[in-house]
Each structure stands twice: as C-alpha cells, then as structure tokens.
Design an enzyme around this catalytic site. Structure first.
Site, PDB file in Angstrom:
ATOM      1  N   GLY A  53       0.983  -1.243   0.000  1.00  0.00           N
ATOM      2  CA  GLY A  53       0.049  -0.041  -0.153  1.00  0.00           C
ATOM      3  C   GLY A  53       0.859   1.094   0.035  1.00  0.00           C
ATOM      4  O   GLY A  53       1.101   1.760   0.970  1.00  0.00           O
ATOM      5  N   THR A  54       1.446   1.507  -1.118  1.00  0.00           N
ATOM      6  CA  THR A  54       2.776   2.207  -1.298  1.00  0.00           C
ATOM      7  C   THR A  54       2.550   3.700  -1.490  1.00  0.00           C
ATOM      8  O   THR A  54       1.580   4.373  -1.908  1.00  0.00           O
ATOM      9  CB  THR A  54       3.356   1.687  -2.465  1.00  0.00           C
TER      10      THR A  54
END
EC number: 3.4.25.1
Lengths: 242, 209
Positions: B13-14
């Site tokens: 979840g960058t």
C-alpha cells in the site's frame, strides 16, 4: 557422398545454391555519407516484358530494405520473414528492430535451411539496408550459406569481382546518396559488360537523411535518366581510349 | 468484533515518487508492506533492479509484482544477449507492460520503470496493463494521492541532484505521515550514466519541514 553430403569440407547443396547466385543479376549495396543505397540490374528476358515490373528490391519496414538476386521467389520468402521479424520484435520490445539484429535473424533463417533433411538452402543472396536510432545506417550482405557480414560497400552476383574492385576505388563515405547513384549505375553496367548488347533495366532504392530515414525507391523516370547518363559516360570513356 | 483477517494477501500500500532530474533519474519509495491491517514488513524493498541502469518500482500485490519483475529481468537479459548492448528503458517498460496486459486477469499491481540508456538518456515510464507513458515525474500507490498538491507545487524540470533528493525525501515523509498504508523507511535509488546509487533513510530520520 552425393547430394546432401560433405565433399572435401564443402556441403554440395550450398555450393549449388551459390552457383545459382553467381550466375544471376549483380546486386550492390553502398553506405554513403548520409545514407544507404541498394541497386541491382537485370537483363530483359524478352521484348514482351512490361518494363518496371518484377522488382528485386523490397521494403521490409519503414526503415529497412532488401535486394535479392538468384532465385527471386526465394528472396521474396526472405523478405516476408524480415517483415515478420520486424513486427514480432516491435510487439515484444516496443522499439524498432535494429539493422544488425534483423540481418542476423534472416541469416539464421537461411542457415537453418541448410541444416535439415527435407529442406534446401535458399538460392539467393540478399543485401539488407537499415536505419535505427541506436546504430544509425547499416548494410549487411547474407549469402545462401547463412553467412552474414556488415559492409560499407558490397556486391554479389555475376559481376561481383568487377563491382567490388570498382567500389574500392570510390570514396562513397564522402559522397551523398544523390551523387552516388550515377557512379553506382556505372559500376553495375561495367560489371556486366558481357550483356551490354541486351536491353537492361536498373533498380535503385535510397535510405537516407533526405528521405527522413525511410526506405524509398527511386522513381522509374529518374532511374531511366541515370541509366542513360551512365551509358553515355561509358561510351565517352571508350571513345577516349580509342 | 470480527477477528482480524490475517489471511489477506500482502500488498504494497505504497507511496512511489520518481522523477527525471538534470542528468539522471531518481526513484523513491516507502517501506511498508501490509496484509490488511497487519504490517508484514516495515522496511521492504520496493525497488527492483532490472538491468545495470534500469530499475522498476512495484505497487500492488507483492507476490504478483515481484514475479513480474523477475520475468522482466529474465526477458531483458536474453534480449541483451542478442543485441550485445545496454537495453533501452523503453524496452524494459514494454516488456513489463506486455506481461501485465497478457496476464491482466490474474495480476493486481502496476509499476514505474526508470533508468538511463545510451540513446535517450534518463527516462521514466508509468506502466500498467493499459499503457506505458513516458513522464518527467510519476507517482503511484495510495500514499501518493495525499501529496499530489505538494508534488504539483514543488516539482520543476531539470532539478539538481540534491534538490531532487530532498524533494523525494520530503514527499514520501509527508505521505507516510498521512497515509495509513504507507510508512516505515524510505529507499531511494539514483541512476545516472555512471551507474546507480542506493540510499536508505530509516523511519526516525524522516523529516517534515
């Protein structure tokens, strides 16, 4: 051994294929200052022949051309393979195939056909002109054996000896494609002097900065003009010698 | 209360922020990989080398994008064996895009591909299964959307190396501050024609001005 065997380090089928090439039209490829020129010559087989048909120079992509001699249908097969390779490379890598890789893949295909029972070598030799953004202009000549080399000037066919020694004399690296065309026409005619009594037709293609790196055929009118000019120049030289 | 779902797939979840600066390309990312609410890795490496001068950054399901990167590396290596030359960044991006397009049904993720090649110099591509777009600055991942205002305001073309480094460092620090799925350390790789240099910024050295 006969047929498909090796006689004294030679594979006889390949020798026969090379014979087919040696007796056929001269092909010439030259790298000039601003591009590459392909050229070939043919003797009109009879008077019923429609001029400017039966072309021996083909486009494989926007930036690659090919000239074939020997068995022309074989040459056309190589051309179709080249178009396939161009397409598949573009699909796979998102960039256009380079001249070197295109020529090497075609050479590999021709060599493949010398290796197996049930196949025969191609009776054609092809010169490949190409432009790509990595290596710029390139010219490769592929023999029926699958031998592929890069040249700045190459010739094959019945007039190859004369054509090669004439090419060596000229400084094509210093001339533009436009200026090189009459010189190449003259070399083609000189290299096939034994057929000078017959009607002949020339063919040229240019791939240069002027054509926006695209492989373009020289028009029929211009080719005829160049042919007449070259014939005249040769006649004048003969007169001087006399 | 429902028990915590620990069987969800691990995703990045960058926050990815990458840009082309004067003479090179710089790729930066955070270090959090989580499966649902569980943080599996707080210093994960989302920078994947593809070749000497080409890196890609992963977002989405970790397993999917890691596998894609491995395949891309393999295809790129065999491509270079044929050309005998350094690969183009565009080639690397095309290979990845093709994998994403052909297996799009089974993959969740997308990538940024950045690097240097002798023909076009430093370049950056935003790659997903629909397109491969050349950009001067690219971002991706949940965290990047909370900092678009910052990126729009502060990005300018042809930044110096130091400016680019500070820009990326602050952008990712801001994103990790606000976005729940981004966090941990920051990793930056700087690619120029002389090679690549990696930088690691631990979580306690992040700073917001």
């Amino acid at each position: 051994m006969s047929g498909g065997g090796y006689d004294d380090q030679f594979i006889s089928q390949i020798e026969y294929a090379q014979k087919a090439v040696e007796g056929s039209s001269t092909i010439i490829g030259v790298v000039c200052k601003d591009g590459v020129v392909l050229a070939t010559e043919k003797v009109m087989p009879n008077k019923l022949y429609l001029p400017q048909t039966d072309k021996r120079i083909y486009s494989m992509s926007r930036h690659a051309g090919l000239v074939a001699n020997g068995v022309i249908p074989d040459g056309r097969n190589i051309m179709y393979k080249g178009r396939k390779e161009y397409k598949s490379y573009g699909d796979q890598f998102g960039t256009e195939i380079t001249g070197k890789i295109l020529a090497e893949r075609l050479a590999q295909y021709m060599h493949f056909n010398t290796c197996y029972y049930g196949k025969r070598p191609f009776g054609t030799s092809v010169a490949v002109s190409a432009w790509d953004k990595i290596n710029g202009y390139s010219l490769h000549l592929i023999e029926p054996s699958g031998d592929c080399n890069q040249y700045w000037g190459c010739a094959n066919g019945r007039g190859k000896q004369t054509a090669r020694s004439e090419l060596e004399k000229e400084e094509f690296k210093e001339t533009t494609c436009e200026d090189a065309l009459p010189k190449i026409a003259k070399i083609l005619l000189l290299s096939t002097e034994e057929t000078k009594e017959k009607a002949r037709e020339l063919e040229f293609s240019v791939l240069s900065d002027e054509t926006n790196h695209e492989h373009k055929f020289v028009s029929a009118e211009k080719t005829d003009e160049i042919l007449q000019g070259a014939l005249k120049a040769i006649d004048e030289e003969d007169m001087d010698e006399d | 209360m429902d028990p915590i779902d620990t069987k969800d797939v691990m995703t990045d979840g960058t926050t990815l922020v990458s840009l082309v600066y004067d003479g090179g390309v710089m790729l930066g990312c955070d270090g959090k990989s989580a499966s649902a609410v569980l943080i599996g890795n707080r210093m994960s490496d989302k920078l994947e080398p593809l070749h000497e001068h080409i890196y890609c950054q992963r977002t989405g399901v970790s397993a999917h994008t890691e596998a894609v990167a491995r395949y891309a590396r393999y295809f790129l290596d065999s491509h270079c064996a044929e050309t005998g030359d350094l690969p183009l960044v565009e080639t690397a991006a095309s290979i990845i895009q093709k994998i994403f397009y052909e297996n799009g049904k089974y993959l969740r993720g997308s990538m940024l591909v950045g690097g240097w090649d002798p023909v076009e110099g430093p370049q950056l591509f935003d790659v997903n299964k629909g397109a491969k777009i050349s950009k001067k600055i690219a971002w991706n991942g949940s965290g990047s959307f909370v900092i678009i205002g910052y990126l729009d305001k502060n990005f300018k073309e042809n930044m110096s190396k130091a400016e680019a480094f500070e820009f990326i460092k602050e952008a990712i620090s801001l994103a990790t501050y606000r976005d729940g799925s981004s966090g941990g350390s920051i990793r930056i790789v700087d690619i120029t024609k002389d090679g690549r240099k990696r930088h690691y910024i631990p979580h306690n050295e992040k700073e917001i001005k």
